[in-house]
Design an enzyme around this catalytic site. Structure first.
Site, PDB file in Angstrom:
ATOM      1  N   ASP A 217       0.832  -1.197   0.000  1.00  0.00           N
ATOM      2  CA  ASP A 217       0.000   0.000   0.000  1.00  0.00           C
ATOM      3  C   ASP A 217       0.879   1.265   0.000  1.00  0.00           C
ATOM      4  O   ASP A 217       1.881   1.333   0.712  1.00  0.00           O
ATOM      5  CB  ASP A 217      -0.867  -0.019   1.269  1.00  0.00           C
ATOM      6  CG  ASP A 217      -1.948   1.030   1.267  1.00  0.00           C
ATOM      7  OD1 ASP A 217      -2.801   0.990   0.369  1.00  0.00           O
ATOM      8  OD2 ASP A 217      -1.947   1.897   2.169  1.00  0.00           O
ATOM      9  N   GLU A 268      14.628 -14.763  -0.352  1.00  0.00           N
ATOM     10  CA  GLU A 268      14.841 -15.929   0.524  1.00  0.00           C
ATOM     11  C   GLU A 268      13.659 -16.902   0.461  1.00  0.00           C
ATOM     12  O   GLU A 268      13.733 -18.003   0.995  1.00  0.00           O
ATOM     13  CB  GLU A 268      15.013 -15.476   1.981  1.00  0.00           C
ATOM     14  CG  GLU A 268      16.264 -14.668   2.243  1.00  0.00           C
ATOM     15  CD  GLU A 268      16.271 -14.130   3.668  1.00  0.00           C
ATOM     16  OE1 GLU A 268      15.771 -14.820   4.587  1.00  0.00           O
ATOM     17  OE2 GLU A 268      16.762 -13.006   3.856  1.00  0.00           O
TER      18      GLU A 268
HETATM   19  C1  GLC Z   1      -4.442   2.926  -0.742  1.00  0.00           C
HETATM   20  C2  GLC Z   1      -5.612   1.991  -0.655  1.00  0.00           C
HETATM   21  C3  GLC Z   1      -6.808   2.758  -0.172  1.00  0.00           C
HETATM   22  C4  GLC Z   1      -6.501   3.346   1.194  1.00  0.00           C
HETATM   23  C5  GLC Z   1      -5.220   4.155   1.160  1.00  0.00           C
HETATM   24  C6  GLC Z   1      -4.715   4.455   2.536  1.00  0.00           C
HETATM   25  O1  GLC Z   1      -4.615   3.905  -1.698  1.00  0.00           O
HETATM   26  O2  GLC Z   1      -5.828   1.382  -1.890  1.00  0.00           O
HETATM   27  O3  GLC Z   1      -7.966   1.979  -0.111  1.00  0.00           O
HETATM   28  O4  GLC Z   1      -7.566   4.148   1.593  1.00  0.00           O
HETATM   29  O5  GLC Z   1      -4.179   3.479   0.512  1.00  0.00           O
HETATM   30  O6  GLC Z   1      -4.166   3.318   3.126  1.00  0.00           O
END
Ligand code: GLC
Length: 543
Positions: A217, A268
């Site tokens: 993310d 790994e």
């Molecule tokens: C990313 C995710 C989204 C989330 C954001 C904050 O963009 O896809 O759903 O709200 O990160 O974590």
């Protein structure tokens, strides 16, 4: 339903294996994205969970995908659909426990499917023990793991939250803290080595349990300008991604060292991979995150954000092929995800939107690289209308209702035409309301209808598995009027053309090849031409 399950259970698939022995699986994988909360509820509490997902794995094997990425499954503060994590090495009790996750991995593997988790390193929940300790004591080691600034009238800089409003909020004792998303998602300070060390533990914890990698993310975040200087311009949610106007907040050079370190950990564990969410405007910058010693892939969001126009699609495909090709990485194509309006709606809604979504699916699944399919897109779900009082997305609340939010692409998946559309194992109030008429999209209905979107996806995935020119090899892009053609060539010289008519008139396509698949059943061909109706794509095998 019984009929469908019988069909699904008898379907056989090879055990987990690469498409060709020399090419790692992820280079051409079709990865199915499961929004866990909305996929299938196995314990009848109205919330999707791991038990529900396990019970539907045979469906995913029948569909023909290679891997399943699940949105965050961790204990969370619940402020942003699980992207505010309280404990990175646990499972939220709403979804099950670690044993359920291990069972999911094992059962998936037996069906030839891999499991990819979501990891969120840019920020934690404000309920995370570190942030709680930091609130209690400004001099604690935990406080150094976030971005705090001393009390003052004005926030430390002009940064904005992507969810609306300033990116700084105050603690009860008057300090400022940084959150590029919701206030419940304080940003971590990656200049503190304790942060990196803890994430390495998290990666190994899940890799030791057999997962095949992570979707990372906000992978273009983590590090911020060391001086926290003002951004030169304002953030706009309508842009393809962040650019120089947000230069202080995103895409700091130091972040690439994190991906080098994470790559070495994945090395790994053979067969594992990292795919990064990198929302930058310049595709060449995005591709740099998937250099050979960094993440294996970074999403290409151009098609996810492109309007239905031949110029935009051609540019999206070409620019991604060029940018990723330059670093030797496959493109990771995305048409839909949990953050964006459903394609059917985005492309115009109704019959036209559906026809375009079908055509777009054939385009994406022909292109070389990996393809990410968001759960429900294979059913042609439109964006659901969620009443304001049922909404959960912080974007809706933080923008004072000006932005509708993302709940409309997160409603429960329809499995059968029963009143609760088969989402829960027993009658239960679903966490987001099921729209009226949702049963018409149900899996059990579409699996018996040869003209359905679901069967189109299944056929396309089977052909992609069988034909070497689909999903790997080289591609060239050309346009003629409103017609977009991508010619995909395999290493053995065989070729498939994907021709998409993006205009509103029927177009004649010259070809002596075989029509492998068409997104519209009314495609007609004579000996040397194919009449391609508007909003339609075909796959033509040459030769
Ligand atoms: C990313 C995710 C989204 C989330 C954001 C904050 O963009 O896809 O759903 O709200 O990160 O974590």
């Amino acid at each position: 339903m019984a009929v469908r399950l019988a069909t699904v259970r008898t379907a056989t698939r090879p055990q987990v294996a690469a498409r060709t022995s020399s090419s790692p699986w992820w280079r051409s994988a079709v990865v199915y994205q499961v929004y866990l909360r909305s996929f299938a509820d196995g314990n009848g509490d109205g919330i999707g969970d791991l038990a529900g997902l396990r019970s539907r794995l045979p469906y995913l094997a029948w569909l023909g995908v290679d891997a399943v990425w699940i949105n965050p499954h961790y204990p969370s503060g619940g402020a942003d659909g699980g992207y505010d994590i309280v404990d990175y090495r646990a499972v939220d009790p709403e979804y099950g426990d670690v044993a359920d996750l291990e069972a999911l991995v094992a059962e998936a593997r037996a069906l030839g499917l891999r499991i990819v988790l979501d990891v969120v390193p840019n920020h934690t929940s404000d309920r995370h023990p570190w942030f709680q300790a930091a609130l209690a004591d400004p001099d604690s080691p935990e406080a150094a793991r976030y971005h705090f600034a001393p009390p003052s009238e004005e926030p430390p800089n002009n940064w904005q939250s992507l969810f609306g409003g300033p990116a700084w909020s105050r603690t009860p004792d008057g300090r400022w803290y940084l959150h590029l998303f919701a206030p419940e998602q304080p940003d971590l300070n990656w200049r503190d080595p304790a942060v990196a060390a803890d994430f390495e533990r998290t990666l190994r914890f899940w890799l030791d349990r057999g997962v095949s990698g992570f979707r990372v993310d906000v992978a273009y975040g983590l590090f911020k300008d060391a001086g926290l200087r003002n951004n030169p311009g304002a953030y706009s949610p309508t842009l393809f991604g962040h650019g120089p106007e947000q230069a202080m907040t995103w895409n700091q050079p130091e972040v690439h060292d994190v991906w080098r370190q994470w790559r070495s950990i994945c090395d790994e564990y053979p067969g594992t991979m990292l795919v990064g969410e990198v929302c930058l405007a310049d595709p060449r910058e995005v591709a740099l995150y998937s250099r050979p010693d960094e993440m294996h892939q970074s999403f290409s969001f151009r098609l996810l954000k492109s309007p239905w126009s031949v110029e935009s699609f051609a540019d999206g495909v070409r620019s991604a092929l060029d940018a990723f090709g330059a670093v030797g990485a496959p493109v990771s194509w995305v048409l839909g995800n949990h953050d964006k309006d459903r394609q059917v709606t985005r492309f115009g809604g109704g019959a036209v939107g559906t026809a375009r979504a079908r055509a777009a699916a054939l385009l994406m699944l022909a292109l070389p690289g990996s393809a990410y399919v968001y759960a429900g897109d294979e059913l042609g779900l439109p964006q659901a209308v969620v009443p304001d009082e049922a909404k959960r997305d912080p974007i809706f609340f933080r923008s004072g209702g000006a932005r509708p939010g993302r709940d409309g692409c997160r409603v429960p998946m329809p499995w059968n035409p029963s009143p609760g559309v088969g989402f829960s194992t027993r009658p239960a109030e679903p966490w987001l309301p099921v729209p009226d008429g949702w049963d018409r999209y149900a899996v059990s209905r579409q699996s018996r209808d040869g003209g359905s979107m679901l069967i189109l996806y299944r056929r396309a995935l089977a052909l992609r598995e069988a034909h070497p020119a689909l999903g790997s090899g080289e591609a060239t892009v050309s346009t003629r009027g409103d017609v977009l053609t991508v010619r995909c060539t395999a290493a053995d010289g065989s070729a498939v053309r994907c021709v998409v008519n993006m205009g509103s008139e029927t177009s004649l396509v010259r070809s002596r090849g075989t029509v492998l698949l068409a997104s519209n059943t009314s495609v007609r061909r004579s000996s040397a031409t194919v009449a391609l109706p508007p909003h339609t794509a075909i796959w033509l095998a040459e030769g």
